[in-house]
Scaffold this motif. Structure first.
Motif, PDB file in Angstrom:
ATOM      1  N   HIS A 237       0.814  -1.221   0.000  1.00  0.00           N
ATOM      2  CA  HIS A 237       0.000   0.000   0.000  1.00  0.00           C
ATOM      3  C   HIS A 237       0.845   1.267   0.000  1.00  0.00           C
ATOM      4  N   ARG A 238       2.156   1.135   0.196  1.00  0.00           N
ATOM      5  CA  ARG A 238       3.039   2.303   0.169  1.00  0.00           C
ATOM      6  C   ARG A 238       3.722   2.494  -1.184  1.00  0.00           C
ATOM      7  N   ALA A 239       3.556   1.545  -2.106  1.00  0.00           N
ATOM      8  CA  ALA A 239       4.273   1.587  -3.381  1.00  0.00           C
ATOM      9  C   ALA A 239       3.885   2.826  -4.180  1.00  0.00           C
ATOM     10  N   THR A 240       4.879   3.444  -4.789  1.00  0.00           N
ATOM     11  CA  THR A 240       4.649   4.594  -5.662  1.00  0.00           C
ATOM     12  C   THR A 240       5.029   4.312  -7.104  1.00  0.00           C
ATOM     13  N   ARG A 241       5.556   3.133  -7.365  1.00  0.00           N
ATOM     14  CA  ARG A 241       5.836   2.724  -8.740  1.00  0.00           C
ATOM     15  C   ARG A 241       5.902   1.210  -8.782  1.00  0.00           C
ATOM     16  N   ILE A 242       5.761   0.681  -9.999  1.00  0.00           N
ATOM     17  CA  ILE A 242       5.840  -0.759 -10.210  1.00  0.00           C
ATOM     18  C   ILE A 242       7.226  -1.071 -10.758  1.00  0.00           C
ATOM     19  N   PRO A 243       8.032  -1.845 -10.052  1.00  0.00           N
ATOM     20  CA  PRO A 243       9.398  -2.100 -10.525  1.00  0.00           C
ATOM     21  C   PRO A 243       9.399  -2.975 -11.759  1.00  0.00           C
ATOM     22  N   GLN A 244      10.381  -2.737 -12.611  1.00  0.00           N
ATOM     23  CA  GLN A 244      10.567  -3.546 -13.805  1.00  0.00           C
ATOM     24  C   GLN A 244      11.390  -4.783 -13.458  1.00  0.00           C
ATOM     25  N   ASP A 245      11.117  -5.872 -14.180  1.00  0.00           N
ATOM     26  CA  ASP A 245      11.890  -7.088 -13.961  1.00  0.00           C
ATOM     27  C   ASP A 245      13.322  -6.872 -14.434  1.00  0.00           C
ATOM     28  N   PRO A 246      14.320  -7.086 -13.566  1.00  0.00           N
ATOM     29  CA  PRO A 246      15.713  -6.884 -13.977  1.00  0.00           C
ATOM     30  C   PRO A 246      16.149  -7.951 -14.974  1.00  0.00           C
ATOM     31  N   ALA A 247      17.127  -7.568 -15.773  1.00  0.00           N
ATOM     32  CA  ALA A 247      17.684  -8.528 -16.726  1.00  0.00           C
ATOM     33  C   ALA A 247      18.410  -9.634 -15.980  1.00  0.00           C
ATOM     34  N   PRO A 248      18.279 -10.894 -16.443  1.00  0.00           N
ATOM     35  CA  PRO A 248      18.955 -12.000 -15.742  1.00  0.00           C
ATOM     36  C   PRO A 248      20.463 -11.846 -15.783  1.00  0.00           C
ATOM     37  N   GLN A 249      21.079 -12.102 -14.657  1.00  0.00           N
ATOM     38  CA  GLN A 249      22.527 -11.986 -14.534  1.00  0.00           C
ATOM     39  C   GLN A 249      23.090 -13.280 -13.982  1.00  0.00           C
ATOM     40  N   GLU A 250      24.294 -13.568 -14.402  1.00  0.00           N
ATOM     41  CA  GLU A 250      24.984 -14.741 -13.883  1.00  0.00           C
ATOM     42  C   GLU A 250      25.397 -14.488 -12.444  1.00  0.00           C
ATOM     43  N   PRO A 251      25.078 -15.410 -11.527  1.00  0.00           N
ATOM     44  CA  PRO A 251      25.480 -15.191 -10.136  1.00  0.00           C
ATOM     45  C   PRO A 251      26.984 -15.261  -9.979  1.00  0.00           C
ATOM     46  N   ASP A 252      27.481 -14.368  -9.113  1.00  0.00           N
ATOM     47  CA  ASP A 252      28.920 -14.364  -8.833  1.00  0.00           C
ATOM     48  C   ASP A 252      29.256 -15.496  -7.884  1.00  0.00           C
ATOM     49  N   THR A 253      30.275 -16.245  -8.231  1.00  0.00           N
ATOM     50  CA  THR A 253      30.715 -17.349  -7.386  1.00  0.00           C
ATOM     51  C   THR A 253      31.772 -16.844  -6.425  1.00  0.00           C
ATOM     52  N   PRO A 254      31.495 -16.855  -5.122  1.00  0.00           N
ATOM     53  CA  PRO A 254      32.483 -16.335  -4.173  1.00  0.00           C
ATOM     54  C   PRO A 254      33.650 -17.304  -4.024  1.00  0.00           C
ATOM     55  N   PRO A 255      34.785 -16.800  -3.580  1.00  0.00           N
ATOM     56  CA  PRO A 255      35.927 -17.687  -3.315  1.00  0.00           C
ATOM     57  C   PRO A 255      35.553 -18.735  -2.278  1.00  0.00           C
ATOM     58  N   PRO A 256      36.251 -19.867  -2.268  1.00  0.00           N
ATOM     59  CA  PRO A 256      35.904 -20.953  -1.323  1.00  0.00           C
ATOM     60  C   PRO A 256      35.936 -20.514   0.132  1.00  0.00           C
ATOM     61  N   ASP A 257      36.941 -19.723   0.508  1.00  0.00           N
ATOM     62  CA  ASP A 257      37.014 -19.289   1.909  1.00  0.00           C
ATOM     63  C   ASP A 257      35.815 -18.420   2.282  1.00  0.00           C
ATOM     64  N   GLN A 258      35.439 -17.495   1.356  1.00  0.00           N
ATOM     65  CA  GLN A 258      34.304 -16.612   1.639  1.00  0.00           C
ATOM     66  C   GLN A 258      33.000 -17.395   1.702  1.00  0.00           C
ATOM     67  N   ALA A 259      32.848 -18.407   0.820  1.00  0.00           N
ATOM     68  CA  ALA A 259      31.634 -19.216   0.843  1.00  0.00           C
ATOM     69  C   ALA A 259      31.497 -19.959   2.158  1.00  0.00           C
ATOM     70  N   GLU A 260      32.618 -20.471   2.691  1.00  0.00           N
ATOM     71  CA  GLU A 260      32.547 -21.176   3.959  1.00  0.00           C
ATOM     72  C   GLU A 260      32.143 -20.232   5.092  1.00  0.00           C
ATOM     73  N   GLN A 261      32.672 -18.969   5.029  1.00  0.00           N
ATOM     74  CA  GLN A 261      32.309 -18.014   6.075  1.00  0.00           C
ATOM     75  C   GLN A 261      30.828 -17.656   6.008  1.00  0.00           C
ATOM     76  N   GLU A 262      30.269 -17.526   4.783  1.00  0.00           N
ATOM     77  CA  GLU A 262      28.857 -17.173   4.654  1.00  0.00           C
ATOM     78  C   GLU A 262      27.968 -18.308   5.150  1.00  0.00           C
ATOM     79  N   ASN A 263      28.407 -19.548   4.923  1.00  0.00           N
ATOM     80  CA  ASN A 263      27.608 -20.672   5.400  1.00  0.00           C
ATOM     81  C   ASN A 263      27.565 -20.743   6.912  1.00  0.00           C
ATOM     82  N   GLU A 264      28.640 -20.273   7.539  1.00  0.00           N
ATOM     83  CA  GLU A 264      28.674 -20.305   8.993  1.00  0.00           C
ATOM     84  C   GLU A 264      27.818 -19.209   9.610  1.00  0.00           C
ATOM     85  N   GLN A 265      27.518 -18.122   8.841  1.00  0.00           N
ATOM     86  CA  GLN A 265      26.734 -17.029   9.379  1.00  0.00           C
ATOM     87  C   GLN A 265      25.247 -17.374   9.335  1.00  0.00           C
TER      88      GLN A 265
END
Length: 556
Positions: A237-265
């Protein structure tokens, strides 16, 4: 359900589309966490609303738009003070924390909205605002709406679609609510920005609603379902515009160490598309039309006459200390309240055991009334306009005149063509006479736009002196070529029109510029900017669409 089928949303979004379930769920979340502020329920008085309010509980207190400061904050108990001979204070409705119901919330004044906003910011109260407005522009004060997490429209809800729901009691939050992962906070903020929501209260309400929903279901942590429902309830009910669908992007693959840290969080794997779909499923069908109307109404005109304060008639306002003068009416109760605390001292000083009232105790009544509005239609009848849109402009003005007559507004008609402007009809409420003059309006000749605006300005200033609130509606294709002195000088004609526009703006007269040309005219857009007026380019609209757009811009 109809909206889900119309937009093709997946089946899981149907749970967001039942207005009764939205209302009951929002009230349950509000009972768990009063810090959500409250809810706006748009519905006229009836069995559906009564059933919903009947499930809240007996501890709720009701307010009305004309409530006084003494009733809100408390004050002197006059009868008890006079009886006991010492000050006795009575508590106001805001003295104790708890839920409040504001009836006819769309009629709440700016002053009441400010007082309730302060109370909500203190975190001791929650507000259930009952919006009973019949027209789109009859809504709750936006500053107060911003402080309420939820908004539900029960206008189309039938009694057979409702059901009994056990509501928990409203009480200050004592238990610890589930926590929200950091990535969820970032996701909700992004979603709010994509829908054009500029208030930071909105994503904060979303997170609180998600935590309350998790607590309602007995969860120890917030899940993706909690966030989806919270986004749908607090952001749509607060929306003032309708967002457009973003273009599909390839997900960034984080380094192995960073991925392990994110899984622990403690993170939540929730793509933004899911939250976007949740909010989109709740968007009203007429969002674009509603936003256009709000943008038009954001101008200086408010669709009615200006408010004037007086002491004779109108809507009652809180009384103020003042002196007796011609026409003043004493507020006896307020005067006695002001005099009561001093009676003991005054009796001791004078030795008289009687009620003693001094000049400084006098309070006078105040009222607020709306003045009548005058719509001054300034119509271009020149050759260029006659060749293009004069017929449509006449039809639109005739429809607008009928609407103005229904509201009992005054109307005036100014036409300009050749080298001068003519007042075809002085301010009147006669619909028949106005239509007759409009039908006889000839077309042809040059475009003395400045002369037409000058005549409209004269009528507007005279209307102000008579206590009316004028609004000038200019219908032209913008090809001004006659200066105020009657000479054919296109450059000077534009300068004269800008000069009159500055006079209108300096005088505080509302205006509306309707471009009736086949193509939008940049000069008219500049003229509207000088006037601080709404600019409506209507290149291909017929009389009906033109009148509807003008009525919306005027706030009718």
């Amino acid at each position: 359900m109809r909206r889900a089928a119309a937009h093709g949303w997946p089946a899981q979004w149907k749970k967001f589309l039942d207005s009764w379930e939205q209302a009951t769920l929002a009230l349950r979340l509000l009972a768990i966490d009063p810090g959500l502020g409250g809810i706006t329920i748009r519905a006229r008085s009836g069995p559906v609303r009564d059933r919903l309010l009947g499930q809240i509980g007996p501890d709720v207190r009701k307010l009305h738009p004309a409530i006084s400061d003494a009733a809100l904050f408390g004050g002197l108990d006059l009868s008890a003070t006079l009886q006991k001979g010492h000050l006795v204070q009575e508590q106001g409705l805001l003295s104790q924390p708890g839920p409040l119901i504001l009836t006819m919330a769309e009629r709440a004044s700016t002053a009441l909205a400010a007082r309730l906003s302060i109370a909500l910011d203190a975190g001791q109260h929650s507000l259930i605002a009952l919006d009973e407005g019949a027209e789109p522009d009859e809504v709750l004060n936006p500053k107060l709406t911003e402080r309420l997490a939820f908004h539900v429209d029960l206008s189309d809800c039938r009694l057979g679609e409702t059901g009994a729901t056990e509501m928990p009691g409203f009480a200050p939050q004592t238990q610890r609510l589930p926590s929200v992962p950091p990535d969820a906070r970032e996701a909700v903020t992004r979603i709010a920005a994509q829908f054009g929501i500029d208030s930071l209260r909105a994503p904060l309400f979303t997170l609180r609603a998600a935590r309350a929903h998790a607590a309602l279901l007995g969860r120890d942590s917030v899940t993706s379902d909690d966030l989806e429902i919270a986004c749908a309830l607090t952001l749509a009910h607060r929306a003032t515009r309708i967002p457009q669908d973003p273009a599909p992007q390839e997900p960034d693959t984080p380094p192995p160490d960073q991925a392990e840290q994110e899984n622990e969080q403690d993170t939540l794997d929730l793509p933004d598309e899911m939250l976007l779909d949740a909010v989109r499923a709740m968007l009203p069908d007429n969002l674009l039309e509603r936003l256009a109307a709000q943008k038009a109404r954001s101008g200086r005109g408010n669709g009615s006459g200006a408010a004037h304060k007086g002491n004779r008639r109108g809507r009652p306002l809180p009384s103020r200390a003042g002196r007796m003068h011609d026409g003043a009416r004493i507020d006896i109760i307020a005067t006695l309240r002001a005099a009561a605390p001093w009676q003991t001292i005054r009796k001791q000083a004078t030795g008289r055991d009687t009620l003693q009232i001094r000049t400084g105790d006098i309070h006078v009544k105040r009222f607020e009334e709306k003045s009548d509005r005058l719509l001054i239609f300034t119509v271009d009848a020149s050759g260029s306009s006659a060749l293009s849109r004069l017929a449509e402009a006449k039809g639109a003005v005739e429809l607008l005149l009928a609407q103005a007559y229904a509201r009992r507004d005054h109307v005036a008609l100014v036409a300009f063509r050749g080298t001068e402007a003519e007042l075809l009809l002085p301010p009147t409420r006669s619909l028949v006479q106005t239509k007759r003059r409009l039908a006889a309006l000839p077309g042809g000749g040059a475009t003395p736009l400045a002369a037409g605006m000058a005549t409209a300005f004269e009528q507007a200033t005279q209307a102000v002196r008579r206590g009316l609130t004028p609004t000038v509606a200019i219908l032209t294709d913008g090809r001004a070529n006659i200066a105020l002195d009657g000479t054919a000088n296109r450059k000077q004609a534009a300068l004269d029109a800008q000069q009159i526009a500055r006079l209108l703006r300096a005088s505080g007269i509302d205006a509306l510029v309707i471009d009736t040309g086949n193509r939008p005219e940049p000069a008219l857009r500049d003229l509207a900017q000088t006037l601080a007026a709404t600019y409506l380019p209507m290149p291909r609209a017929d009389a009906k669409r033109l009148s509807q757009s003008v009525a919306t811009a005027l706030g009718d």
